[in-house]
Design an enzyme around this catalytic site. Structure first.
Site, PDB file in Angstrom:
ATOM      1  NE  ARG A   1      -2.520   1.039   3.529  1.00 15.13           N
ATOM      2  CZ  ARG A   1      -3.271   1.346   4.565  1.00 15.13           C
ATOM      3  NH1 ARG A   1      -4.560   1.106   4.529  1.00 15.13           N
ATOM      4  NH2 ARG A   1      -2.748   1.858   5.650  1.00 15.13           N
TER       5      ARG A   1
ATOM      6  CB  THR B   1      -1.962   7.029  -3.400  1.00 15.15           C
ATOM      7  OG1 THR B   1      -1.388   5.708  -3.363  1.00 15.15           O
ATOM      8  CG2 THR B   1      -1.046   7.934  -4.211  1.00 15.15           C
TER       9      THR B   1
ATOM     10  CG  ASP C   1       2.873  -2.221   8.831  1.00 21.63           C
ATOM     11  OD1 ASP C   1       3.104  -3.405   8.494  1.00 21.63           O
ATOM     12  OD2 ASP C   1       2.839  -1.292   8.010  1.00 21.63           O
TER      13      ASP C   1
ATOM     14  CG  ASP D   1       6.611  -2.644   9.412  1.00 23.11           C
ATOM     15  OD1 ASP D   1       7.296  -3.128   8.485  1.00 23.11           O
ATOM     16  OD2 ASP D   1       6.213  -1.460   9.417  1.00 23.11           O
TER      17      ASP D   1
HETATM   18  C1  PRP Z   1      -1.028  -4.171   4.599  1.00 27.85           C
HETATM   19  C2  PRP Z   1      -1.899  -5.391   4.831  1.00 27.85           C
HETATM   20  C3  PRP Z   1      -2.790  -5.393   3.608  1.00 27.85           C
HETATM   21  C4  PRP Z   1      -2.987  -3.919   3.358  1.00 27.85           C
HETATM   22  C5  PRP Z   1      -4.340  -3.537   3.921  1.00 27.85           C
HETATM   23  O1  PRP Z   1      -0.024  -4.456   3.709  1.00 27.85           O
HETATM   24  O2  PRP Z   1      -1.149  -6.566   4.990  1.00 27.85           O
HETATM   25  O3  PRP Z   1      -2.216  -6.019   2.469  1.00 27.85           O
HETATM   26  O4  PRP Z   1      -1.956  -3.227   4.081  1.00 27.85           O
HETATM   27  O5  PRP Z   1      -4.669  -2.259   3.572  1.00 27.85           O
HETATM   28  P1  PRP Z   1      -5.874  -1.905   2.582  1.00 27.85           P
HETATM   29  O6  PRP Z   1      -7.018  -2.761   2.959  1.00 27.85           O
HETATM   30  O7  PRP Z   1      -6.095  -0.457   2.892  1.00 27.85           O
HETATM   31  O8  PRP Z   1      -5.389  -2.137   1.187  1.00 27.85           O
HETATM   32  P2  PRP Z   1       1.130  -3.388   3.379  1.00 27.85           P
HETATM   33  O9  PRP Z   1       0.717  -2.521   2.260  1.00 27.85           O
HETATM   34  O10 PRP Z   1       1.562  -2.703   4.636  1.00 27.85           O
HETATM   35  O11 PRP Z   1       2.302  -4.306   2.803  1.00 27.85           O
HETATM   36  P3  PRP Z   1       3.246  -5.358   3.557  1.00 27.85           P
HETATM   37  O12 PRP Z   1       2.376  -6.526   3.961  1.00 27.85           O
HETATM   38  O13 PRP Z   1       4.230  -5.715   2.505  1.00 27.85           O
HETATM   39  O14 PRP Z   1       3.868  -4.681   4.740  1.00 27.85           O
HETATM   40  N1  URA Z   2      -2.081  -2.356   7.080  1.00 30.70           N
HETATM   41  C1  URA Z   2      -1.696  -2.813   8.306  1.00 30.70           C
HETATM   42  O1  URA Z   2      -0.730  -3.594   8.409  1.00 30.70           O
HETATM   43  N2  URA Z   2      -2.366  -2.369   9.378  1.00 30.70           N
HETATM   44  C2  URA Z   2      -3.415  -1.543   9.298  1.00 30.70           C
HETATM   45  O2  URA Z   2      -4.003  -1.183  10.328  1.00 30.70           O
HETATM   46  C3  URA Z   2      -3.802  -1.075   8.017  1.00 30.70           C
HETATM   47  C4  URA Z   2      -3.125  -1.511   6.933  1.00 30.70           C
END
Ligand code: PRP
Ligand code: URA
Length: 209
Positions: A104, A108, A200, A203
């Site tokens: 994400r 944006t 997150d 993370d």
């Molecule tokens: C997080 C989570 C989802 C997304 C959710 O991933 O694991 O994939 O955000 O957000 P949304 O419903 O608003 O799209 P992230 O983009 O942080 O990537 P990562 O798992 O690689 O850290």
């Molecule tokens: N992605 C995450 O990992 N946590 C949130 O709360 C939203 C998006």
């Protein structure tokens, strides 16, 4: 309209509360996510049809049950969805695994696509998409759109924590896709993070912050 299944089994709620605490480190977070994923798997597969099969126990013949030719694919959304794969594979060891890479964008808040690799016969399989967080719903929605472009017709989403905004968006975009979650949280904050949430997920699983 798709169904929202909130799996509020006491063991799952107990483990989820430990995961949410900011005191919980990556090792415990990962282990708990794996355990919860296996437990949630029972509900996600509850409608799998059975067929009768004759076997012989050491005592006598009997009619038992086996799952009726159901082929499954587990498809994690990278990165955080990876944390839910092992638990599901413990339950469904013959499932194949596809991967969708999406992150994400911080500004944006829209998903950015970077990877897609599926089993060859993905369109014949029941697909369980995994991602712990359903926030705005953008990532899950894009992932499911790409799976449908490959011909998938039987898709369900397994997450851990969902925001009402994400549930609404996903149900609107994909009314045929059931959502399974351990919690429906309150709302998103102004950075589109889930409240109270767990921070997150990627993370916390991988220790990157
Ligand atoms: C997080 C989570 C989802 C997304 C959710 O991933 O694991 O994939 O955000 O957000 P949304 O419903 O608003 O799209 P992230 O983009 O942080 O990537 P990562 O798992 O690689 O850290
Ligand atoms: N992605 C995450 O990992 N946590 C949130 O709360 C939203 C998006």
């Amino acid at each position: 309209m798709s169904q929202l299944h909130i799996i509020n089994h006491p063991m799952i709620q107990h483990k989820l509360t430990i995961m949410r605490s900011k005191e919980t480190g990556s090792k415990d977070f990962r282990e708990l996510l794996r355990e919860i994923s296996m437990l949630m798997g029972y509900e996600v597969t509850r409608d799998f049809p059975l067929q009768s099969v004759e076997i012989e126990t050491p005592m006598c013949k009997m009619n038992g049950y086996q799952i009726l030719g159901r082929k499954v694919a587990v498809v994690p959304i990278l990165r955080a969805g990876l944390g839910m794969v092992d638990g599901l594979l413990t339950l469904i060891p013959v499932a194949k695994v596809g991967h969708i890479g999406l992150y994400r964008d911080e500004e944006t808040r829209k998903p950015v696509f970077y990877y897609f690799k599926m089993p060859e016969d993905i369109q014949e399989r029941t697909v369980i998409v995994t991602d712990p967080m359903l926030a705005t719903g953008g990532s899950a929605s894009d992932a499911i759109t790409r799976l449908k472009e490959c011909g998938c017709t039987n898709i369900r989403l397994m997450c851990l924590v969902a925001a009402p905004e994400g549930v609404r968006a996903l149900q609107e975009a994909h009314p045929d896709v059931d959502i399974f979650t351990a919690s429906l949280d309150e709302k998103l904050n102004d950075r589109a993070y889930i409240l109270p949430g767990l921070g997150d997920a990627g993370d916390r699983i991988f220790g990157t912050k």
